[in-house]
Design a protein around this motif. Sequence first.
Motif, PDB file in Angstrom:
ATOM      1  N   TYR A   6       0.854  -1.181   0.000  1.00 49.34           N
ATOM      2  CA  TYR A   6       0.000   0.000   0.000  1.00 49.34           C
ATOM      3  C   TYR A   6       0.891   1.233   0.000  1.00 49.34           C
ATOM      4  O   TYR A   6       1.621   1.486   0.955  1.00 49.34           O
ATOM      5  CB  TYR A   6      -0.923   0.000   1.222  1.00 49.34           C
ATOM      6  CG  TYR A   6      -1.799   1.230   1.326  1.00 49.34           C
ATOM      7  CD1 TYR A   6      -2.742   1.511   0.357  1.00 49.34           C
ATOM      8  CD2 TYR A   6      -1.673   2.092   2.406  1.00 49.34           C
ATOM      9  CE1 TYR A   6      -3.546   2.644   0.451  1.00 49.34           C
ATOM     10  CE2 TYR A   6      -2.469   3.219   2.514  1.00 49.34           C
ATOM     11  CZ  TYR A   6      -3.408   3.493   1.533  1.00 49.34           C
ATOM     12  OH  TYR A   6      -4.198   4.612   1.630  1.00 49.34           O
ATOM     13  N   PHE A   8       1.149   5.408  -0.268  1.00 52.52           N
ATOM     14  CA  PHE A   8       0.299   6.553   0.027  1.00 52.52           C
ATOM     15  C   PHE A   8       1.128   7.824   0.129  1.00 52.52           C
ATOM     16  O   PHE A   8       2.355   7.790   0.064  1.00 52.52           O
ATOM     17  CB  PHE A   8      -0.531   6.320   1.296  1.00 52.52           C
ATOM     18  CG  PHE A   8       0.251   6.088   2.557  1.00 52.52           C
ATOM     19  CD1 PHE A   8       0.570   7.142   3.397  1.00 52.52           C
ATOM     20  CD2 PHE A   8       0.641   4.811   2.928  1.00 52.52           C
ATOM     21  CE1 PHE A   8       1.270   6.932   4.572  1.00 52.52           C
ATOM     22  CE2 PHE A   8       1.339   4.587   4.101  1.00 52.52           C
ATOM     23  CZ  PHE A   8       1.663   5.660   4.931  1.00 52.52           C
ATOM     24  N   SER A  17      -3.610   9.232   9.591  1.00 54.83           N
ATOM     25  CA  SER A  17      -4.300   8.123  10.228  1.00 54.83           C
ATOM     26  C   SER A  17      -4.814   7.194   9.137  1.00 54.83           C
ATOM     27  O   SER A  17      -5.533   7.625   8.245  1.00 54.83           O
ATOM     28  CB  SER A  17      -5.453   8.642  11.083  1.00 54.83           C
ATOM     29  OG  SER A  17      -6.102   7.579  11.729  1.00 54.83           O
ATOM     30  N   LYS A  18      -4.419   5.930   9.208  1.00 54.53           N
ATOM     31  CA  LYS A  18      -4.828   4.925   8.230  1.00 54.53           C
ATOM     32  C   LYS A  18      -5.342   3.690   8.956  1.00 54.53           C
ATOM     33  O   LYS A  18      -4.747   3.224   9.917  1.00 54.53           O
ATOM     34  CB  LYS A  18      -3.657   4.510   7.332  1.00 54.53           C
ATOM     35  CG  LYS A  18      -3.001   5.632   6.562  1.00 54.53           C
ATOM     36  CD  LYS A  18      -3.806   6.021   5.366  1.00 54.53           C
ATOM     37  CE  LYS A  18      -3.082   7.059   4.530  1.00 54.53           C
ATOM     38  NZ  LYS A  18      -3.910   7.532   3.426  1.00 54.53           N
ATOM     39  N   LYS A  19      -6.442   3.164   8.467  1.00 53.51           N
ATOM     40  CA  LYS A  19      -7.051   1.979   9.067  1.00 53.51           C
ATOM     41  C   LYS A  19      -6.658   0.733   8.284  1.00 53.51           C
ATOM     42  O   LYS A  19      -6.697   0.724   7.051  1.00 53.51           O
ATOM     43  CB  LYS A  19      -8.572   2.117   9.061  1.00 53.51           C
ATOM     44  CG  LYS A  19      -9.295   1.002   9.774  1.00 53.51           C
ATOM     45  CD  LYS A  19     -10.814   1.022   9.633  1.00 53.51           C
ATOM     46  CE  LYS A  19     -11.444   2.370   9.633  1.00 53.51           C
ATOM     47  NZ  LYS A  19     -12.914   2.313   9.526  1.00 53.51           N
ATOM     48  N   THR A  69      -5.622   0.855  13.615  1.00 50.27           N
ATOM     49  CA  THR A  69      -5.296   2.125  12.967  1.00 50.27           C
ATOM     50  C   THR A  69      -3.853   2.478  13.276  1.00 50.27           C
ATOM     51  O   THR A  69      -3.403   2.339  14.419  1.00 50.27           O
ATOM     52  CB  THR A  69      -6.225   3.248  13.474  1.00 50.27           C
ATOM     53  OG1 THR A  69      -7.568   2.893  13.173  1.00 50.27           O
ATOM     54  CG2 THR A  69      -5.896   4.580  12.822  1.00 50.27           C
ATOM     55  N   SER A  71      -0.918   5.641  12.926  1.00 54.76           N
ATOM     56  CA  SER A  71      -0.973   7.098  12.805  1.00 54.76           C
ATOM     57  C   SER A  71       0.372   7.756  13.097  1.00 54.76           C
ATOM     58  O   SER A  71       1.274   7.153  13.676  1.00 54.76           O
ATOM     59  CB  SER A  71      -2.034   7.652  13.763  1.00 54.76           C
ATOM     60  OG  SER A  71      -1.719   7.321  15.091  1.00 54.76           O
TER      61      SER A  71
END
Length: 120
Positions: A6, A8, A17-19, A69, A71
């Motif tokens: 992934y 980003f 913040s990513k879940k 999550t 962060s």
Amino acid sequence: MSAGVYNFTIEPGTNLSKKLIIKDSSNALVDLTGFIFAGQVRKNYNDQNKVAQFSFSIADQNTNKGEVTFSLTPNETSAFTYSDSPLENTFKYDIIMTTGVNQISRVIAGIITISPEVTR
């Protein structure tokens, strides 16, 4: 199981913040009770110094099974420097999880690209 990939973008000086949703090989949500997560960001894979270390929050596993999550705070994202050379604006990261029985897995990895602020 191989780590997911992934990539980003981070905007320095902002919250990140990513879940993540963790599933097993049969695609069932994993109960993360007792699990430990760790993740770091480095400029290059072999760098000794990390640029940042993620914080983790495991959701209530009764209502949000498999959810965690990761962060970074605005101070932490400010450590990501920008250069006019596009290749200099990427960083590498990965996240590992340790189960309650000390089984370690790399769950996700990728490249972070920096998007600098233009408005001042």
